[in-house]
Design an enzyme around this catalytic site. Structure first.
Site, PDB file in Angstrom:
ATOM      1  N   SER A   2      41.929  38.382  53.034  1.00 44.34           N
ATOM      2  CA  SER A   2      43.327  38.661  52.729  1.00 44.34           C
ATOM      3  C   SER A   2      44.024  39.215  53.964  1.00 44.34           C
ATOM      4  O   SER A   2      43.658  40.269  54.474  1.00 44.34           O
ATOM      5  CB  SER A   2      43.431  39.669  51.587  1.00 44.34           C
ATOM      6  OG  SER A   2      44.755  40.154  51.513  1.00 44.34           O
ATOM      7  N   HIS A  50      43.734  34.080  52.324  1.00 39.74           N
ATOM      8  CA  HIS A  50      44.462  34.602  51.160  1.00 39.74           C
ATOM      9  C   HIS A  50      45.746  35.307  51.620  1.00 39.74           C
ATOM     10  O   HIS A  50      45.713  36.202  52.461  1.00 39.74           O
ATOM     11  CB  HIS A  50      43.543  35.593  50.423  1.00 39.74           C
ATOM     12  CG  HIS A  50      44.075  36.118  49.137  1.00 39.74           C
ATOM     13  ND1 HIS A  50      43.969  35.425  47.947  1.00 39.74           N
ATOM     14  CD2 HIS A  50      44.691  37.288  48.831  1.00 39.74           C
ATOM     15  CE1 HIS A  50      44.499  36.156  46.967  1.00 39.74           C
ATOM     16  NE2 HIS A  50      44.953  37.296  47.478  1.00 39.74           N
ATOM     17  N   ASP A  65      49.053  37.347  50.375  1.00 41.29           N
ATOM     18  CA  ASP A  65      49.624  38.107  49.266  1.00 41.29           C
ATOM     19  C   ASP A  65      51.134  38.220  49.413  1.00 41.29           C
ATOM     20  O   ASP A  65      51.633  38.931  50.282  1.00 41.29           O
ATOM     21  CB  ASP A  65      49.016  39.515  49.237  1.00 41.29           C
ATOM     22  CG  ASP A  65      47.559  39.491  48.812  1.00 41.29           C
ATOM     23  OD1 ASP A  65      47.288  39.040  47.690  1.00 41.29           O
ATOM     24  OD2 ASP A  65      46.704  39.924  49.608  1.00 41.29           O
ATOM     25  N   MET A  96      54.414  39.693  47.882  1.00 44.19           N
ATOM     26  CA  MET A  96      54.862  40.726  46.931  1.00 44.19           C
ATOM     27  C   MET A  96      56.356  40.940  47.120  1.00 44.19           C
ATOM     28  O   MET A  96      56.853  40.928  48.248  1.00 44.19           O
ATOM     29  CB  MET A  96      54.133  42.041  47.195  1.00 44.19           C
ATOM     30  CG  MET A  96      52.621  41.930  47.214  1.00 44.19           C
ATOM     31  SD  MET A  96      51.874  43.580  47.259  1.00 44.19           S
ATOM     32  CE  MET A  96      50.180  43.149  47.710  1.00 44.19           C
ATOM     33  N   HIS A 110      48.804  34.072  46.806  1.00 45.53           N
ATOM     34  CA  HIS A 110      48.739  34.914  45.604  1.00 45.53           C
ATOM     35  C   HIS A 110      50.114  35.551  45.433  1.00 45.53           C
ATOM     36  O   HIS A 110      50.465  36.477  46.161  1.00 45.53           O
ATOM     37  CB  HIS A 110      47.632  35.962  45.808  1.00 45.53           C
ATOM     38  CG  HIS A 110      47.530  36.950  44.693  1.00 45.53           C
ATOM     39  ND1 HIS A 110      46.824  38.134  44.808  1.00 45.53           N
ATOM     40  CD2 HIS A 110      48.018  36.941  43.418  1.00 45.53           C
ATOM     41  CE1 HIS A 110      46.888  38.802  43.679  1.00 45.53           C
ATOM     42  NE2 HIS A 110      47.608  38.104  42.810  1.00 45.53           N
ATOM     43  N   MET A 146      52.602  37.788  43.812  1.00 49.90           N
ATOM     44  CA  MET A 146      52.835  38.950  42.944  1.00 49.90           C
ATOM     45  C   MET A 146      54.333  39.176  42.924  1.00 49.90           C
ATOM     46  O   MET A 146      54.857  40.124  43.523  1.00 49.90           O
ATOM     47  CB  MET A 146      52.063  40.163  43.491  1.00 49.90           C
ATOM     48  CG  MET A 146      50.572  40.069  43.201  1.00 49.90           C
ATOM     49  SD  MET A 146      49.587  41.096  44.316  1.00 49.90           S
ATOM     50  CE  MET A 146      49.472  39.989  45.706  1.00 49.90           C
ATOM     51  N   MET A 200      42.036  40.101  38.811  1.00 48.43           N
ATOM     52  CA  MET A 200      42.242  41.287  39.650  1.00 48.43           C
ATOM     53  C   MET A 200      41.147  42.301  39.332  1.00 48.43           C
ATOM     54  O   MET A 200      40.904  42.619  38.166  1.00 48.43           O
ATOM     55  CB  MET A 200      43.608  41.929  39.375  1.00 48.43           C
ATOM     56  CG  MET A 200      44.824  41.131  39.828  1.00 48.43           C
ATOM     57  SD  MET A 200      44.902  40.705  41.584  1.00 48.43           S
ATOM     58  CE  MET A 200      44.740  42.289  42.390  1.00 48.43           C
ATOM     59  N   GLY A 209      48.911  45.206  43.902  1.00 45.83           N
ATOM     60  CA  GLY A 209      49.997  45.856  44.643  1.00 45.83           C
ATOM     61  C   GLY A 209      49.639  46.345  46.032  1.00 45.83           C
ATOM     62  O   GLY A 209      50.462  46.280  46.936  1.00 45.83           O
ATOM     63  N   PHE A 210      48.421  46.824  46.205  1.00 47.38           N
ATOM     64  CA  PHE A 210      48.044  47.407  47.492  1.00 47.38           C
ATOM     65  C   PHE A 210      46.597  47.080  47.827  1.00 47.38           C
ATOM     66  O   PHE A 210      45.751  47.006  46.935  1.00 47.38           O
ATOM     67  CB  PHE A 210      48.217  48.940  47.469  1.00 47.38           C
ATOM     68  CG  PHE A 210      49.641  49.362  47.249  1.00 47.38           C
ATOM     69  CD1 PHE A 210      50.519  49.487  48.326  1.00 47.38           C
ATOM     70  CD2 PHE A 210      50.120  49.600  45.963  1.00 47.38           C
ATOM     71  CE1 PHE A 210      51.846  49.852  48.124  1.00 47.38           C
ATOM     72  CE2 PHE A 210      51.446  49.952  45.748  1.00 47.38           C
ATOM     73  CZ  PHE A 210      52.315  50.079  46.826  1.00 47.38           C
ATOM     74  N   GLY A 238      42.987  48.089  49.863  1.00 44.78           N
ATOM     75  CA  GLY A 238      42.247  49.331  50.101  1.00 44.78           C
ATOM     76  C   GLY A 238      41.928  50.157  48.866  1.00 44.78           C
ATOM     77  O   GLY A 238      41.519  51.312  48.976  1.00 44.78           O
ATOM     78  N   ASP A 249      39.636  39.611  43.202  1.00 39.83           N
ATOM     79  CA  ASP A 249      40.525  40.138  44.239  1.00 39.83           C
ATOM     80  C   ASP A 249      40.712  41.632  44.032  1.00 39.83           C
ATOM     81  O   ASP A 249      41.226  42.060  43.007  1.00 39.83           O
ATOM     82  CB  ASP A 249      41.870  39.399  44.147  1.00 39.83           C
ATOM     83  CG  ASP A 249      42.846  39.811  45.245  1.00 39.83           C
ATOM     84  OD1 ASP A 249      42.469  40.574  46.152  1.00 39.83           O
ATOM     85  OD2 ASP A 249      44.007  39.342  45.180  1.00 39.83           O
ATOM     86  N   GLY A 250      40.283  42.390  45.042  1.00 43.50           N
ATOM     87  CA  GLY A 250      40.501  43.840  45.022  1.00 43.50           C
ATOM     88  C   GLY A 250      39.207  44.613  45.144  1.00 43.50           C
ATOM     89  O   GLY A 250      38.336  44.535  44.281  1.00 43.50           O
ATOM     90  N   GLY A 302      40.138  41.959  51.840  1.00 47.81           N
ATOM     91  CA  GLY A 302      41.085  42.381  52.869  1.00 47.81           C
ATOM     92  C   GLY A 302      40.472  43.410  53.791  1.00 47.81           C
ATOM     93  O   GLY A 302      40.066  43.105  54.916  1.00 47.81           O
TER      94      GLY A 302
HETATM   95  C1  DX5 Z   1      46.308  43.434  46.318  1.00 52.94           C
HETATM   96  C2  DX5 Z   1      46.020  42.067  46.843  1.00 52.94           C
HETATM   97  C3  DX5 Z   1      44.709  41.908  47.483  1.00 52.94           C
HETATM   98  C4  DX5 Z   1      44.388  42.846  48.619  1.00 52.94           C
HETATM   99  C5  DX5 Z   1      42.948  43.170  48.510  1.00 52.94           C
HETATM  100  O1  DX5 Z   1      47.184  43.383  45.249  1.00 52.94           O
HETATM  101  O2  DX5 Z   1      46.110  41.102  45.832  1.00 52.94           O
HETATM  102  O3  DX5 Z   1      44.530  40.556  47.907  1.00 52.94           O
HETATM  103  O4  DX5 Z   1      44.640  42.329  49.894  1.00 52.94           O
HETATM  104  O5  DX5 Z   1      42.634  44.112  49.473  1.00 52.94           O
HETATM  105  P1  DX5 Z   1      41.217  44.839  49.490  1.00 52.94           P
HETATM  106  O6  DX5 Z   1      40.191  43.785  49.761  1.00 52.94           O
HETATM  107  O7  DX5 Z   1      41.374  45.802  50.610  1.00 52.94           O
HETATM  108  O8  DX5 Z   1      41.037  45.509  48.164  1.00 52.94           O
HETATM  109 ZN    ZN Z   2      45.606  39.038  46.498  1.00 53.46          ZN
END
Ligand code: DX5
Ligand code: ZN
Length: 218
Positions: free
Chosen positions: A5, A28, A30, A32, A61, A63, A132, A137-138, A140, A170-171, A192
Site C-alpha cells: 500500500s 495498492h 488507497d 480517501m 481501494h 474509501m 478490512m 481510514g489510516f 499503521g 487489508d490492515g 503498507g
Molecule cells: C487503510 C488502508 C490500508 C493501509 C494499510 O484504511 O486501506 O490499505 O494502507 O496500512 P497498514 O499495512 O500499515 O495497516
Molecule cells: Zn487499503
C-alpha cells in the site's frame, strides 16, 4: 499475491516507491475523500500519473462516498482492480458491472463493523472481496484477528463452489499476522507499514510472500 500500500510511501516520490516493489503482484492505492473516512489521500489524477509510472497492476481501494459515480472512472483510467465499500454504495451490483465492462476486476470491501453474511449473494458479481482487518481510514493500525471469521466464511463460499473470488485482507498485515490471514483463507495481502516501513521494501514483499505461502491452504 502481495499488494504493497502506497499509503505508507513517500507521496513526493511515488514512481520510485512503486519501482522499489517491482516484485509485488499489485500496487495498492488507497483513495480517501475525508467524508467516507476522516482521512484525505489521493484520487484519479494521481492514479492516472501512477499508471504511466509503473507496470504494476493498480489495486485501487476507494474509501469514498458515491462510489457508484466515481469507481468506473478508475477502471476507465486503467486500474486492474477497483474496490469500493459496500457501506457507501447505493447500487453495488450496477457499479460492479460498470467496473467490469470498463475492463477492470471489481472488488467489494467490508469495513470492520460490517458483517459479511448479508452480502454473500452479491459476491458472484465481484472478482475480489476486501476484508478490512482494521477500521478503514489510516495506515499503521493493529490487526484485528476477529476479522478473520469473515475471511473463513468467504473461503467456505469459494471452496464450496459457489464463487470465484480473490479474498484480500487489508490492515495491520505484517510478518506477525500474515500467516493467520493466509491460514484463514486470504490470497491477496495488502501491507503498507510492513513494506514501506522496512529498510528494503522489495525484500519485505518477498519475506511476506514466503510467510503467506507457508500457511496457505491447498
Ligand atoms: C487503510 C488502508 C490500508 C493501509 C494499510 O484504511 O486501506 O490499505 O494502507 O496500512 P497498514 O499495512 O500499515 O495497516
Ligand atoms: Zn487499503
Amino acid at each position: 499475491m502481495i499488494a504493497p500500500s502506497i499509503l505508507s510511501a513517500d507521496f513526493a516520490r511515488l514512481g520510485e516507491q512503486a519501482d522499489a516493489v517491482s516484485n509485488a503482484d499489485w500496487l495498492h492505492v488507497d483513495a480517501m475523500d475525508a467524508h467516507f473516512v476522516p482521512n484525505l489521500t489521493i484520487g484519479l489524477p494521481v492514479v492516472q500519473s501512477l499508471l504511466n509510472a509503473t507496470d504494476l497492476p493498480l489495486d485501487c481501494h476507494l474509501m469514498i462516498e458515491d462510489p457508484d459515480r466515481w469507481a468506473p472512472q478508475y477502471a476507465d483510467a486503467g486500474a486492474a482492480n477497483v474496490t469500493f465499500h459496500v457501506e457507501a454504495a447505493r447500487d453495488a451490483v450496477a457499479t460492479a458491472r460498470a467496473i467490469r465492462s470498463a475492463g477492470a476486476l471489481a472488488g467489494l470491501a467490508v469495513d470492520r463493523d460490517t458483517p459479511l453474511d448479508p452480502y454473500l449473494e452479491l459476491l458472484r458479481e465481484f472478482d475480489t472481496l476486501l476484508v478490512m482487518t482494521i477500521k478503514a481510514g489510516f495506515g499503521g493500525q493493529a490487526f484485528i484477528p476477529e476479522m478473520l471469521d469473515k475471511v473463513r466464511l468467504a473461503r467456505q463460499e469459494v471452496n464450496s463452489g459457489h464463487l470465484r473470488l480473490f479474498i484480500e485482507v487489508d490492515g495491520g498485515i505484517s510478518a506477525d499476522t500474515i500467516g493467520a490471514a493466509a491460514e484463514a483463507g486470504a490470497d491477496v495481502f495488502v501491507a503498507g507499514t510492513a513494506v514501506y516501513g522496512a529498510d528494503d521494501p522489495g525484500k519485505a514483499v518477498e519475506a511476506l510472500r514466503v510467510l503467506a505461502r507457508d500457511r496457505m491452504r491447498a
